[in-house]
Design a protein around this motif. Structure first.
Motif, PDB file in Angstrom:
ATOM      1  N   LYS A   1       0.829  -1.200   0.000  1.00 13.48           N
ATOM      2  CA  LYS A   1       0.000   0.000   0.000  1.00 13.48           C
ATOM      3  C   LYS A   1       0.864   1.250   0.000  1.00 13.48           C
ATOM      4  N   LYS A   2       0.643   2.104  -0.975  1.00 16.26           N
ATOM      5  CA  LYS A   2       1.338   3.391  -1.025  1.00 16.26           C
ATOM      6  C   LYS A   2       0.554   4.381  -0.174  1.00 16.26           C
ATOM      7  N   ALA A   3       1.187   4.870   0.866  1.00  9.87           N
ATOM      8  CA  ALA A   3       0.501   5.759   1.811  1.00  9.87           C
ATOM      9  C   ALA A   3       1.271   7.072   1.928  1.00  9.87           C
ATOM     10  N   GLU A   4       0.550   8.147   2.185  1.00  7.63           N
ATOM     11  CA  GLU A   4       1.201   9.430   2.405  1.00  7.63           C
ATOM     12  C   GLU A   4       0.382  10.254   3.387  1.00  7.63           C
ATOM     13  N   LYS A   5       1.060  11.203   4.015  1.00 10.39           N
ATOM     14  CA  LYS A   5       0.412  11.997   5.059  1.00 10.39           C
ATOM     15  C   LYS A   5       1.063  13.372   5.104  1.00 10.39           C
ATOM     16  N   ALA A   6       0.242  14.407   5.182  1.00  9.37           N
ATOM     17  CA  ALA A   6       0.769  15.764   5.354  1.00  9.37           C
ATOM     18  C   ALA A   6       1.310  15.902   6.764  1.00  9.37           C
ATOM     19  N   PHE A   7       2.468  16.593   6.888  1.00 11.53           N
ATOM     20  CA  PHE A   7       3.132  16.664   8.186  1.00 11.53           C
ATOM     21  C   PHE A   7       3.721  18.065   8.358  1.00 11.53           C
ATOM     22  N   PRO A   8       3.096  18.901   9.167  1.00  5.79           N
ATOM     23  CA  PRO A   8       3.601  20.274   9.341  1.00  5.79           C
ATOM     24  C   PRO A   8       4.895  20.309  10.152  1.00  5.79           C
ATOM     25  N   VAL A   9       5.872  21.061   9.650  1.00  6.43           N
ATOM     26  CA  VAL A   9       7.159  21.204  10.328  1.00  6.43           C
ATOM     27  C   VAL A   9       7.575  22.670  10.267  1.00  6.43           C
ATOM     28  N   GLU A  10       8.075  23.186  11.371  1.00  7.79           N
ATOM     29  CA  GLU A  10       8.540  24.575  11.393  1.00  7.79           C
ATOM     30  C   GLU A  10      10.007  24.627  10.980  1.00  7.79           C
ATOM     31  N   ILE A  11      10.274  25.368   9.913  1.00  9.43           N
ATOM     32  CA  ILE A  11      11.629  25.523   9.387  1.00  9.43           C
ATOM     33  C   ILE A  11      11.940  27.017   9.291  1.00  9.43           C
ATOM     34  N   ASN A  12      12.964  27.445  10.001  1.00 12.60           N
ATOM     35  CA  ASN A  12      13.377  28.861   9.983  1.00 12.60           C
ATOM     36  C   ASN A  12      12.213  29.814  10.269  1.00 12.60           C
ATOM     37  N   GLY A  13      11.418  29.442  11.270  1.00 11.09           N
ATOM     38  CA  GLY A  13      10.316  30.304  11.679  1.00 11.09           C
ATOM     39  C   GLY A  13       9.066  30.207  10.836  1.00 11.09           C
ATOM     40  N   LYS A  14       9.086  29.380   9.789  1.00  7.42           N
ATOM     41  CA  LYS A  14       7.919  29.208   8.934  1.00  7.42           C
ATOM     42  C   LYS A  14       7.462  27.750   8.970  1.00  7.42           C
ATOM     43  N   THR A  15       6.161  27.553   8.929  1.00  4.70           N
ATOM     44  CA  THR A  15       5.616  26.196   8.928  1.00  4.70           C
ATOM     45  C   THR A  15       5.441  25.717   7.490  1.00  4.70           C
ATOM     46  N   ILE A  16       6.094  24.613   7.188  1.00  6.21           N
ATOM     47  CA  ILE A  16       5.937  24.004   5.865  1.00  6.21           C
ATOM     48  C   ILE A  16       5.150  22.700   6.009  1.00  6.21           C
ATOM     49  N   GLN A  17       4.498  22.299   4.936  1.00  6.73           N
ATOM     50  CA  GLN A  17       3.759  21.047   4.941  1.00  6.73           C
ATOM     51  C   GLN A  17       4.612  19.976   4.257  1.00  6.73           C
ATOM     52  N   ALA A  18       5.337  19.240   5.072  1.00  6.15           N
ATOM     53  CA  ALA A  18       6.118  18.132   4.525  1.00  6.15           C
ATOM     54  C   ALA A  18       5.164  16.999   4.142  1.00  6.15           C
ATOM     55  N   LYS A  19       5.589  16.195   3.201  1.00  7.62           N
ATOM     56  CA  LYS A  19       4.766  15.060   2.790  1.00  7.62           C
ATOM     57  C   LYS A  19       5.514  13.766   3.135  1.00  7.62           C
ATOM     58  N   LEU A  20       4.945  13.007   4.045  1.00  7.22           N
ATOM     59  CA  LEU A  20       5.525  11.720   4.421  1.00  7.22           C
ATOM     60  C   LEU A  20       4.951  10.644   3.514  1.00  7.22           C
ATOM     61  N   LYS A  21       5.823   9.823   2.937  1.00  6.99           N
ATOM     62  CA  LYS A  21       5.369   8.807   1.997  1.00  6.99           C
ATOM     63  C   LYS A  21       6.056   7.481   2.285  1.00  6.99           C
ATOM     64  N   GLY A  22       5.379   6.398   1.966  1.00  7.90           N
ATOM     65  CA  GLY A  22       5.980   5.084   2.131  1.00  7.90           C
ATOM     66  C   GLY A  22       5.126   4.021   1.473  1.00  7.90           C
ATOM     67  N   THR A  23       5.736   2.873   1.192  1.00 11.91           N
ATOM     68  CA  THR A  23       5.013   1.724   0.660  1.00 11.91           C
ATOM     69  C   THR A  23       5.040   0.630   1.713  1.00 11.91           C
ATOM     70  N   ILE A  24       3.877   0.302   2.247  1.00  4.68           N
ATOM     71  CA  ILE A  24       3.766  -0.650   3.355  1.00  4.68           C
ATOM     72  C   ILE A  24       3.462  -2.031   2.784  1.00  4.68           C
ATOM     73  N   ASP A  25       4.296  -2.997   3.128  1.00  9.04           N
ATOM     74  CA  ASP A  25       4.154  -4.337   2.555  1.00  9.04           C
ATOM     75  C   ASP A  25       2.786  -4.952   2.841  1.00  9.04           C
ATOM     76  N   ARG A  26       2.356  -4.829   4.097  1.00  6.28           N
ATOM     77  CA  ARG A  26       1.083  -5.483   4.452  1.00  6.28           C
ATOM     78  C   ARG A  26       0.423  -4.778   5.627  1.00  6.28           C
ATOM     79  N   ILE A  27      -0.873  -4.579   5.509  1.00  9.57           N
ATOM     80  CA  ILE A  27      -1.680  -4.063   6.607  1.00  9.57           C
ATOM     81  C   ILE A  27      -2.850  -5.017   6.760  1.00  9.57           C
ATOM     82  N   ASP A  28      -3.062  -5.508   7.963  1.00  6.05           N
ATOM     83  CA  ASP A  28      -4.212  -6.380   8.186  1.00  6.05           C
ATOM     84  C   ASP A  28      -4.852  -6.076   9.529  1.00  6.05           C
ATOM     85  N   ARG A  29      -5.977  -6.706   9.738  1.00  3.21           N
ATOM     86  CA  ARG A  29      -6.621  -6.665  11.048  1.00  3.21           C
ATOM     87  C   ARG A  29      -6.708  -8.101  11.550  1.00  3.21           C
TER      88      ARG A  29
END
Length: 212
Positions: free
Chosen positions: A57-85
């Protein structure tokens, strides 16, 4: 059907020739591993209710980070081999073709999760859990672990957390507070990457250093 599918995948990804030599050994080693893995999975679904939520599963999430006094929206991304319940509880699984030692997935706190390279696999699992955070119900927790195809007999190696100062360890199901603590560590890491006053250090423990 297993032989047919394995042959098709082997030809597509690796080689058309696997009747002799190393390719023959690779093919049959892969078949042995797959059969052992499927045997484990068969026992798992016999004893538990297992629902596959996602594979690769290709997943991504917006992640706010403060850089040099400004908040940027970093994008976290990854491919997860397996997710189950499993029995209703969300579980994140990563597959590894190499050897994984249980102590790589044992944590005492989150202080070294960024700096200790020996905990990189634990970091990866928590990171994947963060990507799946929106899938959690209110106050729900998740578990995570690694299946090593070099050590299938060990089954799922779970991410563990030491309780107190003793040797007792338990499967880690990070609470919302603990997830927020990890987010703070992740923000620190991203801020360090953007900090031009810091220098990168060579990781002499990395496997590629054997060939330097």
């Amino acid at each position: 059907k297993l032989d047919e599918e394995l042959e098709a995948q082997f030809k597509e990804i690796y080689s058309d020739h696997y009747d002799t030599g190393k390719n023959y050994l690779f093919f049959h080693a892969a078949k042995k591993n797959i059969l052992a893995f499927l045997t484990q999975e068969k026992k798992l679904v016999k004893d538990n209710e297992v629902i596959i939520v996602g594979l690769e599963k290709k997943a991504e999430k917006a992640f706010p980070v403060e850089i040099n006094g400004k908040t940027i929206q970093a994008k976290l991304k990854g491919t997860i081999d397996r997710i189950d319940r499993i029995n209703g509880e969300l579980r994140v699984i990563d597959y590894k073709t190499g050897v994984v030692n249980a102590n790589e997935l044992e944590l005492k706190d989150l202080e070294k999760i960024i700096s200790d390279t020996n905990k990189s696999k634990a970091f990866q699992l928590i990171f994947y859990g963060l990507l799946m955070e929106d899938e959690l119900k209110e106050n729900e927790r998740f578990t995570s672990g690694i299946i090593s195809f070099k050590r299938l007999n060990n089954g799922l190696l779970e991410l563990l957390f030491a309780e107190g100062r003793g040797p007792k360890k338990a499967t880690w199901q990070p609470s919302p507070v603990e997830r927020e603590e990890f987010k703070g560590k992740l923000q620190e890491l991203i801020q360090q990457i953007f900090d031009t006053s810091l220098t990168f250090e060579h990781n002499e423990k990395a496997k590629y250093c054997e060939y330097c």
